[in-house]
Design a protein around this motif. Sequence first.
Motif, mmCIF file in Angstrom:
data_model
loop_
_atom_site.group_PDB
_atom_site.id
_atom_site.type_symbol
_atom_site.label_atom_id
_atom_site.label_comp_id
_atom_site.label_asym_id
_atom_site.label_seq_id
_atom_site.Cartn_x
_atom_site.Cartn_y
_atom_site.Cartn_z
ATOM 1 N N ALA A 1 0.836 -1.202 0.000
ATOM 2 C CA ALA A 1 0.000 0.000 0.000
ATOM 3 C C ALA A 1 0.876 1.259 0.000
ATOM 4 O O ALA A 1 0.574 2.230 -0.710
ATOM 5 N N ILE A 2 1.971 1.223 0.750
ATOM 6 C CA ILE A 2 2.867 2.391 0.780
ATOM 7 C C ILE A 2 3.421 2.642 -0.628
ATOM 8 O O ILE A 2 3.444 3.785 -1.107
ATOM 9 N N ASN A 3 3.805 1.568 -1.338
ATOM 10 C CA ASN A 3 4.294 1.721 -2.724
ATOM 11 C C ASN A 3 3.236 2.375 -3.599
ATOM 12 O O ASN A 3 3.531 3.250 -4.417
ATOM 13 N N LEU A 4 2.007 1.894 -3.419
ATOM 14 C CA LEU A 4 0.904 2.438 -4.223
ATOM 15 C C LEU A 4 0.734 3.938 -3.956
ATOM 16 O O LEU A 4 0.644 4.737 -4.889
ATOM 17 N N TYR A 5 0.707 4.320 -2.684
ATOM 18 C CA TYR A 5 0.495 5.740 -2.366
ATOM 19 C C TYR A 5 1.693 6.579 -2.812
ATOM 20 O O TYR A 5 1.510 7.724 -3.273
ATOM 21 N N GLU A 6 2.898 6.022 -2.707
ATOM 22 C CA GLU A 6 4.074 6.779 -3.176
ATOM 23 C C GLU A 6 3.999 6.978 -4.685
ATOM 24 O O GLU A 6 4.364 8.033 -5.198
ATOM 25 N N LYS A 7 3.497 5.950 -5.383
ATOM 26 C CA LYS A 7 3.321 6.091 -6.830
ATOM 27 C C LYS A 7 2.407 7.280 -7.150
ATOM 28 O O LYS A 7 2.575 7.960 -8.154
ATOM 29 N N PHE A 8 1.430 7.503 -6.258
ATOM 30 C CA PHE A 8 0.494 8.623 -6.435
ATOM 31 C C PHE A 8 1.031 9.919 -5.806
ATOM 32 O O PHE A 8 0.267 10.868 -5.589
ATOM 33 N N GLY A 9 2.306 9.934 -5.501
ATOM 34 C CA GLY A 9 2.937 11.175 -5.045
ATOM 35 C C GLY A 9 2.727 11.511 -3.588
ATOM 36 O O GLY A 9 3.041 12.612 -3.151
ATOM 37 N N PHE A 10 2.174 10.558 -2.807
ATOM 38 C CA PHE A 10 1.968 10.831 -1.386
ATOM 39 C C PHE A 10 3.305 10.808 -0.661
ATOM 40 O O PHE A 10 4.157 9.955 -0.930
ATOM 41 N N LYS A 11 3.454 11.755 0.262
ATOM 42 C CA LYS A 11 4.704 11.842 1.027
ATOM 43 C C LYS A 11 4.422 11.490 2.490
ATOM 44 O O LYS A 11 3.307 11.697 2.988
ATOM 45 N N SER A 12 5.476 11.026 3.162
ATOM 46 C CA SER A 12 5.319 10.676 4.569
ATOM 47 C C SER A 12 5.389 11.934 5.431
ATOM 48 O O SER A 12 6.254 12.780 5.241
ATOM 49 N N LEU A 13 4.454 12.030 6.376
ATOM 50 C CA LEU A 13 4.420 13.200 7.278
ATOM 51 C C LEU A 13 4.875 12.820 8.678
ATOM 52 O O LEU A 13 4.933 13.664 9.558
ATOM 53 N N GLY A 14 5.108 11.530 8.910
ATOM 54 C CA GLY A 14 5.502 11.083 10.258
ATOM 55 C C GLY A 14 4.664 9.909 10.703
ATOM 56 O O GLY A 14 3.924 9.332 9.899
#
Length: 166
Positions: free
Chosen positions: A116-129
């Motif tokens: 899921a993290i890969n998927l969201y990163e593909k959509f440009g989501f960044k980690s906020l903490g």
Amino acid sequence: MQEFVIRQMEHKDIDDILQIEELSYGAHHWSRDSFLIELNNKISSYKCILNSENKCVGYMGIWKIIDEAHVTNLSIHPDWRNKKLAQRLLLASLDECYREKIKYITLEVRVSNQKAINLYEKFGFKSLGLRKKYYQDNNEDALIMWSENIFDKKYKELYDRIKRDL
Ligand SMILES: CC(C)(COP(=O)(O)OP(=O)(O)OC[C@H]1O[C@@H](n2cnc3c(N)ncnc32)[C@H](O)[C@@H]1OP(=O)(O)O)[C@@H](O)C(=O)NCCC(=O)NCCS
């Protein structure tokens, strides 16, 4: 290529959804009541993706709060994974955000859920903490992710590229 249809979730989808919930999350899945409440929640928007037999094989929910959307759930039936259905649902929710001038999308995801993290990163989501011990079943931390402003030119280019590649 097989045809899929995305539409808003309806009461009649809940049996299919509960099956996907159990296969995806085991004992800690959402109940029928949770989905009934969400279907009556004015800030919620839930979408289903249907296969050619009209069966719901995946779903995604967001809460819309002013100019922000919060992803509450995204699951695909195990038999239908790796067919870009989650990406289609994310694009459909992004389309809704663009239509309704919602600028930011946020979510929490288990730190162990690399797919899921890969998927969201593909959509440009960044980690906020992290939200420490956010998941009560095993005290796992949640990674907080967000999209930045989806109306920014750079984000729009990413959205267009993903849409083109599907
Ligand atoms: C996470 C989940 C929604 C992905 O659904 P999916 O339809 O299989 O995903 P897609 O086919 O659209 O793949 C999208 C991206 O996810 C990532 N991904 C998917 N499967 C992956 C795998 N096995 N390993 C690593 N990354 C993976 C990749 O970035 C992929 O993009 P790519 O095909 O360009 O490499 C699905 O595995 C699922 O329902 N899991 C259980 C529920 C869950 O964890 N939901 C997320 C809660 S926050």
